[in-house]
Design a protein around this motif. Structure first.
Motif, mmCIF file in Angstrom:
data_model
loop_
_atom_site.group_PDB
_atom_site.id
_atom_site.type_symbol
_atom_site.label_atom_id
_atom_site.label_comp_id
_atom_site.label_asym_id
_atom_site.label_seq_id
_atom_site.Cartn_x
_atom_site.Cartn_y
_atom_site.Cartn_z
ATOM 1 N N ALA A 122 -43.342 -1.186 21.954
ATOM 2 C CA ALA A 122 -42.609 -2.410 21.633
ATOM 3 C C ALA A 122 -41.723 -2.299 20.383
ATOM 4 O O ALA A 122 -40.571 -2.737 20.398
ATOM 5 C CB ALA A 122 -43.581 -3.579 21.500
ATOM 6 N N PRO A 123 -42.205 -1.709 19.264
ATOM 7 C CA PRO A 123 -41.345 -1.629 18.073
ATOM 8 C C PRO A 123 -40.077 -0.814 18.296
ATOM 9 O O PRO A 123 -39.070 -1.027 17.625
ATOM 10 C CB PRO A 123 -42.252 -0.960 17.027
ATOM 11 C CG PRO A 123 -43.639 -1.222 17.498
ATOM 12 C CD PRO A 123 -43.560 -1.209 18.987
ATOM 13 N N ARG A 124 -40.127 0.118 19.251
ATOM 14 C CA ARG A 124 -38.972 0.973 19.487
ATOM 15 C C ARG A 124 -37.884 0.265 20.293
ATOM 16 O O ARG A 124 -36.700 0.548 20.120
ATOM 17 C CB ARG A 124 -39.421 2.236 20.224
ATOM 18 C CG ARG A 124 -38.293 3.230 20.477
ATOM 19 C CD ARG A 124 -38.813 4.511 21.079
ATOM 20 N NE ARG A 124 -37.743 5.459 21.361
ATOM 21 C CZ ARG A 124 -37.904 6.651 21.911
ATOM 22 N NH1 ARG A 124 -39.146 7.040 22.240
ATOM 23 N NH2 ARG A 124 -36.888 7.441 22.147
ATOM 24 N N PHE A 125 -38.274 -0.658 21.162
ATOM 25 C CA PHE A 125 -37.311 -1.233 22.088
ATOM 26 C C PHE A 125 -37.099 -2.741 21.928
ATOM 27 O O PHE A 125 -36.270 -3.316 22.632
ATOM 28 C CB PHE A 125 -37.732 -0.946 23.531
ATOM 29 C CG PHE A 125 -37.763 0.525 23.861
ATOM 30 C CD1 PHE A 125 -36.596 1.261 23.942
ATOM 31 C CD2 PHE A 125 -38.971 1.175 24.057
ATOM 32 C CE1 PHE A 125 -36.620 2.618 24.230
ATOM 33 C CE2 PHE A 125 -39.005 2.530 24.353
ATOM 34 C CZ PHE A 125 -37.828 3.258 24.434
ATOM 35 N N LEU A 126 -37.852 -3.379 21.045
ATOM 36 C CA LEU A 126 -37.724 -4.821 20.868
ATOM 37 C C LEU A 126 -37.494 -5.160 19.402
ATOM 38 O O LEU A 126 -38.112 -4.550 18.520
ATOM 39 C CB LEU A 126 -38.981 -5.541 21.368
ATOM 40 C CG LEU A 126 -39.314 -5.397 22.856
ATOM 41 C CD1 LEU A 126 -40.690 -5.980 23.139
ATOM 42 C CD2 LEU A 126 -38.255 -6.075 23.715
ATOM 43 N N ASN A 127 -36.618 -6.106 19.135
ATOM 44 C CA ASN A 127 -36.397 -6.580 17.773
ATOM 45 C C ASN A 127 -37.477 -7.567 17.370
ATOM 46 O O ASN A 127 -38.052 -8.263 18.217
ATOM 47 C CB ASN A 127 -35.028 -7.254 17.658
ATOM 48 C CG ASN A 127 -33.906 -6.258 17.415
ATOM 49 O OD1 ASN A 127 -34.116 -5.238 16.766
ATOM 50 N ND2 ASN A 127 -32.714 -6.551 17.926
ATOM 51 N N GLU A 128 -37.727 -7.650 16.082
ATOM 52 C CA GLU A 128 -38.652 -8.648 15.553
ATOM 53 C C GLU A 128 -37.863 -9.897 15.170
ATOM 54 O O GLU A 128 -36.710 -9.816 14.746
ATOM 55 C CB GLU A 128 -39.403 -8.102 14.332
ATOM 56 C CG GLU A 128 -40.434 -9.049 13.741
ATOM 57 C CD GLU A 128 -41.496 -9.465 14.764
ATOM 58 O OE1 GLU A 128 -41.185 -10.307 15.635
ATOM 59 O OE2 GLU A 128 -42.622 -8.957 14.679
#
Length: 537
Positions: free
Chosen positions: A204-210
């Motif tokens: 998730a951290p690689r492909f989704l923004n926070e």
């Protein structure tokens, strides 16, 4: 919105590089599919679980109910936590909890651990599901790209139940030998989630923004009253839909009354606090409020279709659980087709027309199911049972298949535009709670719809069951055989009545869609809340 604004939605904030939207959608879709199919995947395994862990029939239903309670009751809170503490973070936490709970369920050696694991799975799902929908809104630029993403999301949501039946039937029938240890098939229905959930959370951290976080703004009184109120309603409706309890059961009444009182207190609290768990502005838009209402009514009838039709196919037509699962496979294919078509059409046609036609297709499908007939006289039932099964005269390809396809395409045409209109023009800080409301409407609607239609079915079958029991008794059949044959003979009467009432419910949803869903297709290609103007410097 400008092209720059659209481009910014696809940039990874940490690396500054363009996001891989395909992988982002894969992760979100995996999460949604796991959450939805887990509501049905364990159903087929229930008899095996009960025999293996020595769980009696009354407590066995809690394997399903416990998950539904935790999921439905915590959705609003899960959606708001994503808004306040970061949607990607809550998404990852939800998937991780879901994976760990699945591991505990798969390794459970007693009833207490398994039921606790199911409740923990519901918590993980309640965190991950609204965050997943909100992440689509904030990751994919408005217009065709976002519409296609919503189409995939809607397809996963609609196909999950059918996929769960097939996967559950297949896994339950296997007993693989892993490292010299034989694994019971039912355990695989839980364990399969572990690597998938952890894999999706890790990527998730690689492909989704926070998203931005707003810690310290959590409405604790609202969270408590809202969560307990929803738990009360979902439990009450679930209990009302069970033949052993019904609407007049004291616990059903107490649960529904407590839920209503707590939700009234929740509404009062929300009107007074500075940072409400559920801001009233979420419902201020007529189109959005209509979307929420219709997305409560339509799944109510769809879930009931799965429930009654799966029982009919197995009990009356004599299909095995796995065979019954494959009988619903066309639904999974049809909803993908319907979602794909509607995601393209919504760029050119107003959502009202697409969803309106979709609801009418679904209503027509249920009317088609209501016309299924089997022998309903004592002599006819005995004759049919002696030659095979009561449903031998029902042809799957002519009496069931066409209406499964019609329902699935109709559902695809409903879910995509209404999901778009339900979360469109929400403020950025409300995306999570808006997604939570949408998911909550579907869960509460499903529980309410099944309770209402189960009551209709029981009422419609009651007189027929008594008539058949009397006739079989007069023919000298053993008491246990009388009860079984009377139930089978009356079941179709109840199911077809439920299908017809379900068609009426969807027709009401269709009417609301045609009358009140007035957003134009051009608006769905824009971003930003409608009450906050967008300025380009």
């Amino acid at each position: 919105m400008t092209d720059v604004a659209s481009a910014e939605a696809t940039i990874h904030k940490a690396s500054g590089k363009p996001l891989n939207l395909r992988w982002a959608l894969v992760l979100i879709s995996i999460a949604q599919l796991m959450v939805v199919l887990d509501a049905s995947i364990a159903n087929i395994a229930l008899p095996f679980i009960g025999a293996d862990l020595d769980i009696d029939q009354a407590n066995l239903t809690w394997i399903v109910t416990g998950y539904a309670l935790a999921f439905g009751g915590l959705l609003l809170l899960g959606g708001r936590l994503g808004d306040l503490y970061g949607r990607r973070k809550v998404f990852m936490i939800g998937l991780s909890i879901f994976a760990v709970a699945s591991l505990l369920g798969g390794l459970a050696q007693n009833e207490a651990l398994l039921l606790s694991a199911r409740g923990l799975q519901g918590l993980g799902a309640a965190l991950a599901s609204p965050a997943a929908l909100a992440l689509i809104t904030t990751t994919f630029p408005a217009g065709p790209t976002r519409n296609r993403a919503f189409a995939v999301y809607a397809a996963m949501s609609g196909a999950g139940a059918a996929v769960g039946l097939i996967l559950g039937g297949w896994l339950t029938g296997t007993s693989p030998d892993i490292l010299g240890v034989t694994i019971d098939g039912w355990r695989l229905t839980f364990l399969i989630n572990v690597p998938i959930g952890l894999f999706a959370a890790a990527l998730a951290p690689r492909f989704l923004n926070e998203s931005e976080s707003h810690p310290g703004e959590l409405d604790i009184p609202g969270a408590i009253t809202g969560t307990l109120g929803l738990l009360g309603l979902v439990y009450g409706f679930s209990r009302a839909g069970e033949a052993a309890h019904g609407w007049d059961d004291p616990w059903t009444i107490a649960s529904l009354v407590a839920g209503a009182v707590l939700l009234a207190a929740f509404a009062f609290i929300e009107s007074r606090v500075k940072h409400p768990l559920l801001p009233v502005r979420v419902f201020a838009n007529r189109t959005r409020a209509t979307s929420f209402l219709v997305m409560m009514v339509v799944p109510a009838a769809m879930f009931a279709m799965f429930y009654f039709l799966s029982l009919f196919i197995q009990l009356v037509m004599g299909y095995s659980p796995l065979h019954a699962g494959f009988a619903f496979l066309p639904f999974s294919v049809g909803i993908v087709i319907g979602a794909g078509l509607s995601s393209n059409l919504v760029n050119r046609i107003d959502a009202r027309y697409i969803a309106g036609v979709g609801t009418l297709m679904a209503a027509a499908s249920l009317v088609g199911f209501s016309r299924i007939s089997v022998p309903d006289s004592a002599d006819g039932i005995l004759s049919a049972m002696q030659s095979g099964s009561l449903g031998d005269g029902v042809n799957y390809w002519s009496s069931i298949f066409p209406f499964i396809v019609l329902m699935s395409i109709g559902m695809g045409a409903v879910f995509v535009p209404l999901t778009l209109t339900a979360v469109h023009h929400l403020r950025s800080e409300d995306s999570g709670i808006g997604s939570g409301v949408l998911n909550t409407m579907q869960q509460v609607g499903g529980a309410l719809g099944l309770a209402i239609l189960s009551t209709v079915a029981l009422s419609a079958a009651s007189d027929k069951k008594s008539e058949l029991a009397s006739a079989f008794t007069q023919q000298g059949l053993p008491k246990d055989q009388v009860g079984q044959l009377a139930y089978l003979g009356s079941f179709t009467n109840g199911a077809t009545a439920a299908f017809l009432v379900g068609a009426g419910l969807i027709t009401l949803g269709s009417l609301a869609t045609w009358l009140f869903l007035n957003v134009k297709h051009e608006e769905l290609a824009t971003d930003g809340p409608e009450d906050v103007p967008v300025h380009v410097g």
